[in-house]
Design a protein around this motif. Structure first.
Motif, PDB file in Angstrom:
ATOM      1  N   MET A   1      -5.681   7.375  -0.812  1.00  0.00           N
ATOM      2  CA  MET A   1      -4.728   6.770  -1.702  1.00  0.00           C
ATOM      3  C   MET A   1      -4.046   5.638  -0.948  1.00  0.00           C
ATOM      4  SD  MET A   1      -1.565   8.577  -3.693  1.00  0.00           S
ATOM      5  CE  MET A   1      -2.577   9.333  -4.931  1.00  0.00           C
ATOM      6  N   ASN A   2      -3.902   4.522  -1.574  1.00  0.00           N
ATOM      7  CA  ASN A   2      -3.190   3.455  -0.898  1.00  0.00           C
ATOM      8  C   ASN A   2      -2.094   2.905  -1.775  1.00  0.00           C
ATOM      9  OD1 ASN A   2      -3.938   1.037  -2.411  1.00  0.00           O
ATOM     10  ND2 ASN A   2      -5.967   1.309  -1.584  1.00  0.00           N
ATOM     11  N   THR A   3      -1.205   2.184  -1.141  1.00  0.00           N
ATOM     12  CA  THR A   3      -0.125   1.551  -1.879  1.00  0.00           C
ATOM     13  C   THR A   3      -0.443   0.087  -2.070  1.00  0.00           C
ATOM     14  OG1 THR A   3       1.119   0.994   0.110  1.00  0.00           O
ATOM     15  CG2 THR A   3       1.555   3.135  -0.894  1.00  0.00           C
TER      16      THR A   3
ATOM     17  N   ARG B   1       9.412  -2.008  -2.547  1.00  0.00           N
ATOM     18  CA  ARG B   1       9.464  -1.555  -1.156  1.00  0.00           C
ATOM     19  C   ARG B   1       9.476  -0.034  -1.059  1.00  0.00           C
ATOM     20  NH1 ARG B   1      13.752  -6.125  -0.056  1.00  0.00           N
ATOM     21  NH2 ARG B   1      12.301  -7.837   0.275  1.00  0.00           N
ATOM     22  N   ARG B   2       9.702   0.638  -2.184  1.00  0.00           N
ATOM     23  CA  ARG B   2       9.726   2.093  -2.212  1.00  0.00           C
ATOM     24  C   ARG B   2       8.370   2.692  -2.574  1.00  0.00           C
ATOM     25  NH1 ARG B   2      14.241   4.507  -5.593  1.00  0.00           N
ATOM     26  NH2 ARG B   2      13.740   6.274  -4.285  1.00  0.00           N
ATOM     27  N   PHE B   3       7.386   1.856  -2.914  1.00  0.00           N
ATOM     28  CA  PHE B   3       6.065   2.358  -3.282  1.00  0.00           C
ATOM     29  C   PHE B   3       5.510   3.351  -2.264  1.00  0.00           C
ATOM     30  CE2 PHE B   3       4.716  -1.648  -5.893  1.00  0.00           C
ATOM     31  CZ  PHE B   3       5.492  -1.227  -6.956  1.00  0.00           C
ATOM     32  N   PRO B   4       5.555   3.020  -0.965  1.00  0.00           N
ATOM     33  CA  PRO B   4       4.965   3.955   0.011  1.00  0.00           C
ATOM     34  C   PRO B   4       5.582   5.350  -0.052  1.00  0.00           C
ATOM     35  CG  PRO B   4       5.359   1.850   1.045  1.00  0.00           C
ATOM     36  CD  PRO B   4       6.002   1.793  -0.312  1.00  0.00           C
ATOM     37  N   GLU B   5       6.869   5.418  -0.266  1.00  0.00           N
ATOM     38  CA  GLU B   5       7.557   6.713  -0.354  1.00  0.00           C
ATOM     39  C   GLU B   5       6.948   7.576  -1.457  1.00  0.00           C
ATOM     40  OE1 GLU B   5      11.976   8.082  -2.004  1.00  0.00           O
ATOM     41  OE2 GLU B   5      11.675   6.014  -1.333  1.00  0.00           O
TER      42      GLU B   5
ATOM     43  N   TYR C   1       3.995   7.055  -3.180  1.00  0.00           N
ATOM     44  CA  TYR C   1       2.556   7.267  -3.015  1.00  0.00           C
ATOM     45  C   TYR C   1       2.281   8.307  -1.931  1.00  0.00           C
ATOM     46  CZ  TYR C   1       0.908   3.534  -6.084  1.00  0.00           C
ATOM     47  OH  TYR C   1       0.604   2.768  -7.171  1.00  0.00           O
ATOM     48  N   ARG C   2       3.073   8.281  -0.855  1.00  0.00           N
ATOM     49  CA  ARG C   2       2.896   9.273   0.212  1.00  0.00           C
ATOM     50  C   ARG C   2       3.141  10.679  -0.344  1.00  0.00           C
ATOM     51  NH1 ARG C   2       2.916   8.477   5.535  1.00  0.00           N
ATOM     52  NH2 ARG C   2       4.117   6.537   5.356  1.00  0.00           N
ATOM     53  N   ALA C   3       4.205  10.842  -1.111  1.00  0.00           N
ATOM     54  CA  ALA C   3       4.527  12.145  -1.695  1.00  0.00           C
ATOM     55  C   ALA C   3       3.406  12.608  -2.632  1.00  0.00           C
ATOM     56  CB  ALA C   3       5.856  12.077  -2.441  1.00  0.00           C
ATOM     57  N   ALA C   4       2.883  11.712  -3.447  1.00  0.00           N
ATOM     58  CA  ALA C   4       1.793  12.072  -4.366  1.00  0.00           C
ATOM     59  C   ALA C   4       0.541  12.449  -3.590  1.00  0.00           C
ATOM     60  CB  ALA C   4       1.501  10.918  -5.316  1.00  0.00           C
ATOM     61  N   ALA C   5       0.253  11.705  -2.529  1.00  0.00           N
ATOM     62  CA  ALA C   5      -0.931  12.007  -1.717  1.00  0.00           C
ATOM     63  C   ALA C   5      -0.806  13.383  -1.070  1.00  0.00           C
ATOM     64  CB  ALA C   5      -1.127  10.933  -0.653  1.00  0.00           C
ATOM     65  N   GLU C   6       0.360  13.678  -0.523  1.00  0.00           N
ATOM     66  CA  GLU C   6       0.566  14.979   0.107  1.00  0.00           C
ATOM     67  C   GLU C   6       0.464  16.101  -0.921  1.00  0.00           C
ATOM     68  OE1 GLU C   6       4.304  14.668   2.183  1.00  0.00           O
ATOM     69  OE2 GLU C   6       3.453  13.316   3.687  1.00  0.00           O
ATOM     70  N   LYS C   7       1.040  15.886  -2.084  1.00  0.00           N
ATOM     71  CA  LYS C   7       1.016  16.904  -3.139  1.00  0.00           C
ATOM     72  C   LYS C   7      -0.413  17.247  -3.563  1.00  0.00           C
ATOM     73  CE  LYS C   7       2.533  17.768  -7.863  1.00  0.00           C
ATOM     74  NZ  LYS C   7       3.290  17.264  -9.017  1.00  0.00           N
ATOM     75  N   HIS C   8      -1.274  16.233  -3.597  1.00  0.00           N
ATOM     76  CA  HIS C   8      -2.634  16.422  -4.090  1.00  0.00           C
ATOM     77  C   HIS C   8      -3.681  16.505  -2.975  1.00  0.00           C
ATOM     78  CE1 HIS C   8      -1.339  16.016  -8.220  1.00  0.00           C
ATOM     79  NE2 HIS C   8      -0.612  14.967  -7.856  1.00  0.00           N
TER      80      HIS C   8
ATOM     81  N   ASN D   1      -1.041   3.182   3.741  1.00  0.00           N
ATOM     82  CA  ASN D   1       0.019   2.263   3.350  1.00  0.00           C
ATOM     83  C   ASN D   1      -0.448   0.825   3.544  1.00  0.00           C
ATOM     84  OD1 ASN D   1       2.323   0.893   2.751  1.00  0.00           O
ATOM     85  ND2 ASN D   1       3.599   1.891   4.290  1.00  0.00           N
ATOM     86  N   ALA D   2      -1.027   0.271   2.511  1.00  0.00           N
ATOM     87  CA  ALA D   2      -1.557  -1.093   2.574  1.00  0.00           C
ATOM     88  C   ALA D   2      -0.469  -2.109   2.873  1.00  0.00           C
ATOM     89  CB  ALA D   2      -2.248  -1.435   1.253  1.00  0.00           C
ATOM     90  N   ALA D   3       0.758  -1.811   2.468  1.00  0.00           N
ATOM     91  CA  ALA D   3       1.863  -2.752   2.681  1.00  0.00           C
ATOM     92  C   ALA D   3       2.139  -3.003   4.167  1.00  0.00           C
ATOM     93  CB  ALA D   3       3.128  -2.255   1.984  1.00  0.00           C
ATOM     94  N   GLU D   4       1.619  -2.146   5.030  1.00  0.00           N
ATOM     95  CA  GLU D   4       1.770  -2.384   6.467  1.00  0.00           C
ATOM     96  C   GLU D   4       0.861  -3.505   6.958  1.00  0.00           C
ATOM     97  OE1 GLU D   4       1.172   1.206   8.653  1.00  0.00           O
ATOM     98  OE2 GLU D   4       2.841   2.227   7.679  1.00  0.00           O
ATOM     99  N   TYR D   5      -0.151  -3.849   6.176  1.00  0.00           N
ATOM    100  CA  TYR D   5      -1.160  -4.797   6.628  1.00  0.00           C
ATOM    101  C   TYR D   5      -1.293  -6.049   5.761  1.00  0.00           C
ATOM    102  CZ  TYR D   5      -2.446  -0.530   9.013  1.00  0.00           C
ATOM    103  OH  TYR D   5      -2.412   0.624   9.759  1.00  0.00           O
ATOM    104  N   ILE D   6      -0.912  -5.944   4.514  1.00  0.00           N
ATOM    105  CA  ILE D   6      -1.106  -7.061   3.594  1.00  0.00           C
ATOM    106  C   ILE D   6       0.213  -7.473   2.951  1.00  0.00           C
ATOM    107  CG2 ILE D   6      -3.519  -6.580   3.079  1.00  0.00           C
ATOM    108  CD1 ILE D   6      -2.538  -5.163   0.509  1.00  0.00           C
TER     109      ILE D   6
END
Length: 82
Positions: A1-3, A29-33, A35-42, A48-53
């Motif tokens: 899953m990416n943001t 700017r809150r997308f990663p928060e 998406y991370r929670a959804a990824a962990e849940k599932h 986190n694409a926002a770290e690179y792009i």
């Protein structure tokens, strides 16, 4: 899953201005928060694409061709390690 990349501050001068609420830059700017929670849940991988792009300076929303290349390279690294 990416943001997604954050919405750039230049959105106010973009043809897309008005398509988003005024708080869209801050909220993006809150997308990663979330998406991370959804990824962990599932039980999914979180990337986190926002770290690179970053959004292009043209419209502060979409990626440049170079941004797409960087995203592809970083995702390839993640996939190789799965």
């Amino acid at each position: 899953m990416n943001t997604l990349p954050e919405i750039g501050v230049g959105i106010k001068n973009s043809p897309f201005y008005g398509a988003f609420y005024e708080n869209a830059i801050t909220e993006s700017r809150r997308f990663p928060e979330f998406y991370r929670a959804a990824a962990e849940k599932h039980g999914c991988i979180f990337f986190n694409a926002a770290e690179y792009i970053y959004p292009s300076e043209v419209d502060s929303l979409h990626l440049t061709p170079e941004g797409h290349s960087v995203l592809a390279e970083k995702l390839c690294e993640v996939i190789k390690n799965v």
